[in-house]
Write an enzyme that holds these catalytic residues in place. Structure first.
Site, PDB file in Angstrom:
ATOM      1  N   ASN A  18       4.490  -5.010  -6.677  1.00 24.69           N
ATOM      2  CA  ASN A  18       4.590  -3.549  -6.615  1.00 24.69           C
ATOM      3  C   ASN A  18       5.995  -3.193  -6.157  1.00 24.69           C
ATOM      4  OD1 ASN A  18       4.379  -0.827  -6.117  1.00 24.69           O
ATOM      5  ND2 ASN A  18       2.885  -1.009  -4.438  1.00 24.69           N
ATOM      6  N   LYS A  20       7.285  -0.365  -5.831  1.00 23.19           N
ATOM      7  CA  LYS A  20       7.325   0.928  -5.122  1.00 23.19           C
ATOM      8  C   LYS A  20       8.507   1.759  -5.653  1.00 23.19           C
ATOM      9  CE  LYS A  20       4.851  -1.158  -1.328  1.00 23.19           C
ATOM     10  NZ  LYS A  20       4.525  -1.187   0.075  1.00 23.19           N
ATOM     11  N   HIS A 110      -3.196   3.309  -3.680  1.00 20.99           N
ATOM     12  CA  HIS A 110      -2.354   2.574  -2.726  1.00 20.99           C
ATOM     13  C   HIS A 110      -2.302   3.367  -1.418  1.00 20.99           C
ATOM     14  CE1 HIS A 110       1.086   0.790  -0.771  1.00 20.99           C
ATOM     15  NE2 HIS A 110       0.899  -0.262  -1.547  1.00 20.99           N
ATOM     16  N   GLU A 112      -0.027   4.144   0.445  1.00 19.33           N
ATOM     17  CA  GLU A 112       1.047   5.137   0.524  1.00 19.33           C
ATOM     18  C   GLU A 112       0.682   6.410  -0.240  1.00 19.33           C
ATOM     19  OE1 GLU A 112       4.040   2.323  -0.701  1.00 19.33           O
ATOM     20  OE2 GLU A 112       3.689   1.269   1.188  1.00 19.33           O
ATOM     21  N   GLU A 182      -5.599  -4.261   1.083  1.00 19.99           N
ATOM     22  CA  GLU A 182      -4.295  -4.158   1.732  1.00 19.99           C
ATOM     23  C   GLU A 182      -4.462  -3.457   3.081  1.00 19.99           C
ATOM     24  OE1 GLU A 182      -0.872  -4.375  -1.294  1.00 19.99           O
ATOM     25  OE2 GLU A 182      -1.485  -2.302  -1.200  1.00 19.99           O
ATOM     26  N   GLY A 188       4.398  -3.854   4.874  1.00 25.39           N
ATOM     27  CA  GLY A 188       5.805  -3.627   5.209  1.00 25.39           C
ATOM     28  C   GLY A 188       6.114  -3.858   6.678  1.00 25.39           C
ATOM     29  N   SER A 228       2.666  -7.780   3.428  1.00 24.01           N
ATOM     30  CA  SER A 228       3.680  -8.710   3.941  1.00 24.01           C
ATOM     31  C   SER A 228       3.532 -10.137   3.411  1.00 24.01           C
ATOM     32  CB  SER A 228       3.674  -8.717   5.478  1.00 24.01           C
ATOM     33  OG  SER A 228       4.045  -7.449   5.973  1.00 24.01           O
TER      34      SER A 228
HETATM   35  P1  13P Z   1       4.665  -5.457   1.530  1.00 23.82           P
HETATM   36  O1  13P Z   1       4.467  -6.771   0.785  1.00 23.82           O
HETATM   37  O2  13P Z   1       6.098  -5.002   1.508  1.00 23.82           O
HETATM   38  O3  13P Z   1       4.061  -5.490   2.885  1.00 23.82           O
HETATM   39  O4  13P Z   1       3.872  -4.347   0.688  1.00 23.82           O
HETATM   40  C1  13P Z   1       2.566  -4.588   0.341  1.00 23.82           C
HETATM   41  C2  13P Z   1       2.132  -3.543  -0.590  1.00 23.82           C
HETATM   42  O5  13P Z   1       2.001  -2.384  -0.214  1.00 23.82           O
HETATM   43  C3  13P Z   1       1.883  -3.919  -1.986  1.00 23.82           C
HETATM   44  O6  13P Z   1       1.261  -2.902  -2.693  1.00 23.82           O
END
Ligand code: 13P
Length: 271
Positions: A18, A20, A110, A112, A182, A188, A228
């Site tokens: 992803n 982002k 997601h 976010e 997740e 992150g 992560s």
């Molecule tokens: P990270 O791997 O940066 O923690 O992000 C995970 C994520 O949100 C994947 O959709």
């Protein structure tokens, strides 16, 4: 490691990146070319492990052209879609557009999107249905925040997101589904959930799907862990029985790191 009918090895692992809001349409193409070369050089067998990237919308046409033109085995998807198919929805993207661009998958819910855009389980359920209307496979993202985890309510919280997200699907649709667990506290933050945590939740989700649909359907759904994930942690998570892949954020922006995650089987050992 053991195999079984309708067990882990009947489900093709999915390693998903992803991006982002990173890599513009020029950077995205360069990145994907390098990733494809790296995987080819390493002799990666795409029939064993599926690789998907989730670029920003503005990259998708370029990604499609590259994947088609160079006959790459990588697939791709959108990071979101509208619950509607067309009309006066400024800024939204229809599943139909994603489908016509050759997307295989689309992320739905997601954390976010849930947090920053206040997307509710009800809207996300509409998005899941919209994805199927346009022949896209939804990757439904679920997971708890830190407070919920600390209160010990993470399994029930996440299963409720699953129940609401998949409401109204038929068995065939459910069997195609991908669900990404997740935990928000691991996204992150560098704090990766332990393999036991990932397995506990994925097993609970699979059992819940077995109850909602039937056991066979539950056994077909692919379950990913995200939060992560790095090359160093991927294999230990992916060896867990109910974990069929990973959804990678930060580490998916580094070609050699992501390629190493894709090739996790090399690190599995011989047990
Ligand atoms: P990270 O791997 O940066 O923690 O992000 C995970 C994520 O949100 C994947 O959709």
């Amino acid at each position: 490691m053991t195999t079984s009918t309708n067990g882990k090895f009947d489900r093709r692992p999915l390693i998903a990146g992803n991006w982002k809001m990173n890599l513009d349409h020029v950077q995205g193409i360069t990145f994907l070319q390098k990733l494809a070369w790296t995987l080819d050089d390493a002799g990666h067998d795409h029939s064993r492990v599926e690789v998907s990237v989730f670029p920003p919308f503005t990259d998708l046409r370029g990604v499609q052209t590259l994947v088609k033109g160079d006959d790459l085995s990588v697939v791709f998807g959108g990071q979101d879609l509208s619950p509607k198919d067309s009309g006066a929805y400024t800024g939204d993207i229809s599943g139909q557009f994603l489908s016509r661009l050759g997307c295989t998958y689309v992320l739905v819910g997601h954390s976010e999107r849930r947090t920053i855009h206040q997307e509710t389980d009800e809207v996300l359920n509409e998005k899941v249905h919209a994805a199927y209307r346009h022949s896209l496979v939804p990757v439904l993202c679920v997971g708890e925040g830190l407070e919920v985890r600390q209160a010990g309510a993470h399994v029930e919280h996440t299963l409720e997101q699953v129940r609401r997200g998949v409401a109204g699907l038929d068995r065939a649709q459910a069997a195609d589904l991908v669900i990404a667990y997740e935990p928000v506290w691991a996204i992150g933050t560098g704090e990766v959930a332990g393999p036991d945590d990932a397995q506990e939740m994925c097993a609970a989700i699979r059992a819940e799907l077995g109850t909602l649909f039937d056991t066979e359907t539950g056994a077909k759904v692919r379950l990913l862990y995200g939060g992560s994930v790095k090359a160093a942690s991927a294999a230990s998570i992916l060896r867990e029985r109910d974990v069929d892949g990973v959804l990678v954020g930060g580490a998916s922006l580094d070609v050699s790191e992501f390629a190493s995650i894709v090739r996790f089987e090399q690190h599995l050992g011989t047990d």
